[in-house]
Enzyme design. Structure first.
Site, PDB file in Angstrom:
ATOM      1  N   GLU A   1      31.499  20.264 -15.189  1.00  0.00           N
ATOM      2  CA  GLU A   1      31.885  19.329 -14.128  1.00  0.00           C
ATOM      3  C   GLU A   1      33.043  18.413 -14.509  1.00  0.00           C
ATOM      4  O   GLU A   1      32.892  17.193 -14.553  1.00  0.00           O
ATOM      5  CB  GLU A   1      30.676  18.488 -13.709  1.00  0.00           C
ATOM      6  CG  GLU A   1      29.903  17.826 -14.837  1.00  0.00           C
ATOM      7  CD  GLU A   1      28.757  16.975 -14.303  1.00  0.00           C
ATOM      8  OE1 GLU A   1      29.021  16.109 -13.457  1.00  0.00           O
ATOM      9  OE2 GLU A   1      27.613  17.173 -14.742  1.00  0.00           O
TER      10      GLU A   1
ATOM     11  N   GLU B   1      31.841  20.734  -9.807  1.00  0.00           N
ATOM     12  CA  GLU B   1      30.681  20.921 -10.692  1.00  0.00           C
ATOM     13  C   GLU B   1      29.889  22.163 -10.292  1.00  0.00           C
ATOM     14  O   GLU B   1      29.503  22.318  -9.134  1.00  0.00           O
ATOM     15  CB  GLU B   1      29.762  19.695 -10.603  1.00  0.00           C
ATOM     16  CG  GLU B   1      28.463  19.856 -11.369  1.00  0.00           C
ATOM     17  CD  GLU B   1      27.630  18.585 -11.408  1.00  0.00           C
ATOM     18  OE1 GLU B   1      27.719  17.772 -10.466  1.00  0.00           O
ATOM     19  OE2 GLU B   1      26.892  18.413 -12.399  1.00  0.00           O
TER      20      GLU B   1
ATOM     21  N   HIS C   1      19.490  15.750 -15.816  1.00  0.00           N
ATOM     22  CA  HIS C   1      20.036  15.658 -17.177  1.00  0.00           C
ATOM     23  C   HIS C   1      18.887  16.106 -18.071  1.00  0.00           C
ATOM     24  O   HIS C   1      18.034  15.316 -18.444  1.00  0.00           O
ATOM     25  CB  HIS C   1      20.501  14.239 -17.504  1.00  0.00           C
ATOM     26  CG  HIS C   1      21.707  13.840 -16.707  1.00  0.00           C
ATOM     27  ND1 HIS C   1      22.317  12.620 -16.820  1.00  0.00           N
ATOM     28  CD2 HIS C   1      22.446  14.513 -15.773  1.00  0.00           C
ATOM     29  CE1 HIS C   1      23.352  12.556 -15.999  1.00  0.00           C
ATOM     30  NE2 HIS C   1      23.444  13.692 -15.352  1.00  0.00           N
TER      31      HIS C   1
ATOM     32  N   ARG D   1      36.067  15.878  -8.456  1.00  0.00           N
ATOM     33  CA  ARG D   1      35.213  16.499  -9.485  1.00  0.00           C
ATOM     34  C   ARG D   1      34.736  17.833  -8.915  1.00  0.00           C
ATOM     35  O   ARG D   1      34.502  17.935  -7.704  1.00  0.00           O
ATOM     36  CB  ARG D   1      34.001  15.599  -9.820  1.00  0.00           C
ATOM     37  CG  ARG D   1      33.030  16.242 -10.803  1.00  0.00           C
ATOM     38  CD  ARG D   1      32.021  15.260 -11.419  1.00  0.00           C
ATOM     39  NE  ARG D   1      31.102  14.685 -10.453  1.00  0.00           N
ATOM     40  CZ  ARG D   1      31.176  13.462  -9.968  1.00  0.00           C
ATOM     41  NH1 ARG D   1      32.157  12.662 -10.348  1.00  0.00           N
ATOM     42  NH2 ARG D   1      30.299  13.015  -9.087  1.00  0.00           N
TER      43      ARG D   1
ATOM     44  N   ASP E   1      28.472  15.057  -4.462  1.00  0.00           N
ATOM     45  CA  ASP E   1      27.725  15.492  -5.649  1.00  0.00           C
ATOM     46  C   ASP E   1      26.264  15.465  -5.242  1.00  0.00           C
ATOM     47  O   ASP E   1      25.680  14.393  -5.052  1.00  0.00           O
ATOM     48  CB  ASP E   1      27.999  14.521  -6.809  1.00  0.00           C
ATOM     49  CG  ASP E   1      27.336  14.962  -8.113  1.00  0.00           C
ATOM     50  OD1 ASP E   1      26.425  15.809  -8.077  1.00  0.00           O
ATOM     51  OD2 ASP E   1      27.725  14.420  -9.170  1.00  0.00           O
TER      52      ASP E   1
ATOM     53  N   ASP F   1       0.805  -1.227   0.000  1.00  0.00           N
ATOM     54  CA  ASP F   1       0.000   0.000   0.000  1.00  0.00           C
ATOM     55  C   ASP F   1       0.835   1.272   0.000  1.00  0.00           C
ATOM     56  O   ASP F   1       0.307   2.367   0.134  1.00  0.00           O
ATOM     57  CB  ASP F   1      -0.876   0.038   1.259  1.00  0.00           C
ATOM     58  CG  ASP F   1      -1.849  -1.102   1.301  1.00  0.00           C
ATOM     59  OD1 ASP F   1      -2.174  -1.628   0.216  1.00  0.00           O
ATOM     60  OD2 ASP F   1      -2.283  -1.472   2.401  1.00  0.00           O
TER      61      ASP F   1
ATOM     62  N   ASP G   1      22.662  20.992  -9.258  1.00  0.00           N
ATOM     63  CA  ASP G   1      23.596  19.874  -9.391  1.00  0.00           C
ATOM     64  C   ASP G   1      25.004  20.392  -9.126  1.00  0.00           C
ATOM     65  O   ASP G   1      25.595  21.047  -9.986  1.00  0.00           O
ATOM     66  CB  ASP G   1      23.464  19.310 -10.826  1.00  0.00           C
ATOM     67  CG  ASP G   1      24.280  18.060 -11.054  1.00  0.00           C
ATOM     68  OD1 ASP G   1      24.865  17.545 -10.081  1.00  0.00           O
ATOM     69  OD2 ASP G   1      24.325  17.594 -12.213  1.00  0.00           O
TER      70      ASP G   1
ATOM     71  N   HIS H   1      26.071  18.716 -18.867  1.00  0.00           N
ATOM     72  CA  HIS H   1      24.777  18.345 -19.455  1.00  0.00           C
ATOM     73  C   HIS H   1      23.833  19.511 -19.245  1.00  0.00           C
ATOM     74  O   HIS H   1      24.076  20.388 -18.395  1.00  0.00           O
ATOM     75  CB  HIS H   1      24.236  17.066 -18.794  1.00  0.00           C
ATOM     76  CG  HIS H   1      24.291  17.099 -17.293  1.00  0.00           C
ATOM     77  ND1 HIS H   1      23.320  17.707 -16.523  1.00  0.00           N
ATOM     78  CD2 HIS H   1      25.219  16.648 -16.409  1.00  0.00           C
ATOM     79  CE1 HIS H   1      23.644  17.605 -15.241  1.00  0.00           C
ATOM     80  NE2 HIS H   1      24.805  16.978 -15.139  1.00  0.00           N
TER      81      HIS H   1
ATOM     82  N   HIS I   1      34.224  10.850 -18.386  1.00  0.00           N
ATOM     83  CA  HIS I   1      32.872  11.344 -18.685  1.00  0.00           C
ATOM     84  C   HIS I   1      32.942  12.688 -19.391  1.00  0.00           C
ATOM     85  O   HIS I   1      34.005  13.303 -19.488  1.00  0.00           O
ATOM     86  CB  HIS I   1      32.014  11.412 -17.416  1.00  0.00           C
ATOM     87  CG  HIS I   1      32.540  12.307 -16.326  1.00  0.00           C
ATOM     88  ND1 HIS I   1      32.424  13.677 -16.366  1.00  0.00           N
ATOM     89  CD2 HIS I   1      33.177  12.021 -15.157  1.00  0.00           C
ATOM     90  CE1 HIS I   1      32.942  14.195 -15.261  1.00  0.00           C
ATOM     91  NE2 HIS I   1      33.426  13.210 -14.515  1.00  0.00           N
TER      92      HIS I   1
ATOM     93  N   HIS J   1      29.338   6.705  -9.880  1.00  0.00           N
ATOM     94  CA  HIS J   1      27.950   6.745  -9.404  1.00  0.00           C
ATOM     95  C   HIS J   1      27.828   6.129  -8.010  1.00  0.00           C
ATOM     96  O   HIS J   1      26.857   5.445  -7.709  1.00  0.00           O
ATOM     97  CB  HIS J   1      27.015   6.046 -10.395  1.00  0.00           C
ATOM     98  CG  HIS J   1      26.887   6.777 -11.689  1.00  0.00           C
ATOM     99  ND1 HIS J   1      26.424   6.201 -12.847  1.00  0.00           N
ATOM    100  CD2 HIS J   1      27.172   8.058 -12.011  1.00  0.00           C
ATOM    101  CE1 HIS J   1      26.435   7.093 -13.818  1.00  0.00           C
ATOM    102  NE2 HIS J   1      26.888   8.227 -13.338  1.00  0.00           N
TER     103      HIS J   1
ATOM    104  N   TYR K   1      39.965  10.993 -11.782  1.00  0.00           N
ATOM    105  CA  TYR K   1      39.690   9.841 -10.908  1.00  0.00           C
ATOM    106  C   TYR K   1      40.859   8.869 -11.042  1.00  0.00           C
ATOM    107  O   TYR K   1      41.016   8.213 -12.066  1.00  0.00           O
ATOM    108  CB  TYR K   1      38.376   9.168 -11.328  1.00  0.00           C
ATOM    109  CG  TYR K   1      37.265  10.186 -11.517  1.00  0.00           C
ATOM    110  CD1 TYR K   1      36.534  10.654 -10.426  1.00  0.00           C
ATOM    111  CD2 TYR K   1      36.987  10.726 -12.782  1.00  0.00           C
ATOM    112  CE1 TYR K   1      35.553  11.617 -10.590  1.00  0.00           C
ATOM    113  CE2 TYR K   1      36.006  11.686 -12.949  1.00  0.00           C
ATOM    114  CZ  TYR K   1      35.290  12.124 -11.853  1.00  0.00           C
ATOM    115  OH  TYR K   1      34.329  13.090 -12.013  1.00  0.00           O
TER     116      TYR K   1
HETATM  117  N1  GLY Z   1      24.766  14.358 -10.351  1.00  0.00           N
HETATM  118  C1  GLY Z   1      24.562  13.939 -11.662  1.00  0.00           C
HETATM  119  C2  GLY Z   1      25.510  14.568 -12.556  1.00  0.00           C
HETATM  120  O1  GLY Z   1      26.387  15.272 -12.116  1.00  0.00           O
HETATM  121  O2  GLY Z   1      25.400  14.454 -13.726  1.00  0.00           O
HETATM  122 MN    MN Z   2      25.909  16.939 -13.343  1.00  0.00          MN
HETATM  123 MN    MN Z   3      26.348  16.173 -10.191  1.00  0.00          MN
END
Ligand code: GLY
Ligand code: MN
Ligand code: MN
Length: 443
Positions: free
Chosen positions: A384, A407, A361, A405, A260, A40, A271, A354, A350, A243, A388
């Site tokens: 960002e 960002e 995103h 990182r 993050d 529920d 973000d 974004h 990466h 992640h 690493y």
């Molecule tokens: N926290 C997700 C990103 O930085 O894309």
């Molecule tokens: Mn991000």
């Molecule tokens: Mn982020």
């Protein structure tokens, strides 16, 4: 939704623009379903971003219909008032109040949707809906089209074209209006405070989840409904897991923490990533890596302006990072070879950002007709870069296990850009001063 976050005029203007862009036809845009967590118990409800962008309407079981044409109109289908259900589950607007409060031309009970749409689609050139987003809605859309086709002998023609309405809305969402920017700046401000709070709370022996709790507490006490994504709180080498979300390790003196995290306020994401020492100071090696990532971020942000290509911040960051990887002896050879062979990807795997908006995103293509998109005023993106350094025999020992990182959220303006998350400390001197003060205050 807080009262000042509702702006029926803005939402109405967006619907009018969509109606224009559709070039005829009928658009059907459902909101997100409620999702059961177990038995529920439901997951906290979050509306569909496209639906919300056009309506500001927060309830589940709601569908927006826009009929394009010389006199476009928008219709809301939603739950009816129901005293018993409202006793259990809380207030619902009902069609009449929803129409008045949110500025729709017409409104109906959600149970009328199929019949009404089959009527509206008669003699229309196109049906626009989120094609392929949900098999149940795909089947329902085919049902509407077949219901209209069944009227062919009565002289009614069915739409010949079906379009994914998200393509048009995504383009609109890419450029934020004043109302959106106001909310996004407020979301950024809340997240900035949350990051400072977590920096101040970090101590050797505390756990990553204790910092997560500081972030969530600050988000919620400031009125943000949700985290925009689950926070990453990564002590030491956990920062090299991109992640990482288990957030359950103990913080150790001498390590850095990577956080993050960003809140979602009135539907809009922030973000932010920051890295800081668990203790009072960065070590020498941490400082070198951090300053390199900070320089890469500065180089990337310097390219953010109207007219730049989407790839320019990334290319600028990669260049600085690859140069630094050679200096740190993470890579050997020449800069040109590192860039051409992409050997830097071992430590920076990466992209540099974004789009940011209702979704973390966010909606919007990055390439159009094979070319990177050009930045324009009102677009919001993250910048960002990171580095690493997973432990390995061929990596200098003093650098092993360092992950950094940095960002920020950046708005493209007419003459450059505005870093809307700039209140979050990121210069080493500022971070260390904050940590010193926190340690002093803790006695
Ligand atoms: N926290 C997700 C990103 O930085 O894309
Ligand atoms: Mn991000
Ligand atoms: Mn982020």
């Amino acid at each position: 939704m807080k009262p000042n976050d509702l702006d029926p005029v803005q939402h109405g203007a967006r619907r009018a623009r969509l109606a224009q862009a559709m070039q005829g036809g009928v658009a059907v845009i459902p909101t997100a379903p409620e999702r059961i967590r177990n038995r529920d118990t439901h997951y906290p409800y979050r509306f569909d971003s496209h639906f919300y962008y056009l309506t500001g309407f927060p309830e589940p079981e709601a569908v927006l219909v826009i009929v394009a044409g010389a006199q476009p109109k928008s219709l809301l289908f939603c739950r009816v008032k129901d005293e018993e259900r409202e006793t259990w589950d809380g207030f619902r607007f009902g069609p009449q109040a929803a129409r008045e409060r949110f500025g729709f031309d017409e409104s109906y009970p959600i149970s009328d949707l199929d019949t009404k749409i089959a009527d509206l689609l008669g003699d229309q050139p196109a049906l626009h809906y989120p094609v392929g987003a949900d098999p149940a809605w795909d089947a329902r859309a085919m049902g509407w089209l077949n219901a209209v086709r069944a009227k062919a002998r009565a002289g009614t023609s069915a739409p010949e074209r079906v379009h994914d309405v998200r393509a048009l809305i995504d383009e609109m969402r890419l450029v934020k209006d004043a109302h959106e920017l106001d909310v996004m700046r407020r979301a950024a401000a809340i997240s900035a405070v949350a990051h400072q709070r977590a920096m101040q709370a970090a101590r050797p022996g505390r756990y990553e989840y204790e910092l997560e709790a500081e972030l969530l507490h600050e988000f919620r006490r400031s009125g943000a409904e949700f985290p925009a994504y689950w926070p990453i709180v990564a002590g030491g080498a956990n920062a090299c897991v991109l992640h990482y979300v288990s957030n359950d390790a103990m913080l150790r003196d001498g390590d850095l923490v990577l956080i993050d995290a960003g809140c979602e306020l009135a539907g809009y994401a922030s973000d932010i990533t920051r890295c800081f020492p668990v203790g009072a100071r960065f070590s020498g090696a941490q400082r070198e890596v951090y300053e390199l990532v900070l320089a890469a971020q500065a180089a990337a942000i310097a390219t953010v302006r109207a007219g730049s290509g989407w790839n320019e911040p990334h290319d600028a960051a990669v260049r600085v990072l690859a140069r630094g990887m050679l200096d740190l002896k993470l890579l050997s050879g020449t800069l040109d070879a590192a860039l051409e062979k992409e050997t830097y990807k071992r430590f920076y795997m990466h992209r540099t950002g974004h789009w940011l908006g209702l979704d973390v995103h966010d909606a919007g293509d990055y390439k159009r007709a094979g070319k990177w998109r050009t930045l324009a005023p009102g677009m919001v993106l993250t910048v960002e870069p990171g580095l690493y350094i997973r432990a390995a025999d061929d990596v200098p020992e003093r650098l092993r296990g360092i992950g950094v990182r940095i960002e920020d959220d950046v708005l493209v303006t007419g003459n450059g850009c505005e870093v809307i998350t700039a209140a979050t400390p990121k210069r080493i001197a500022d971070i260390e001063a904050l940590k010193r003060e926190a340690i002093r205050n803790a006695g």
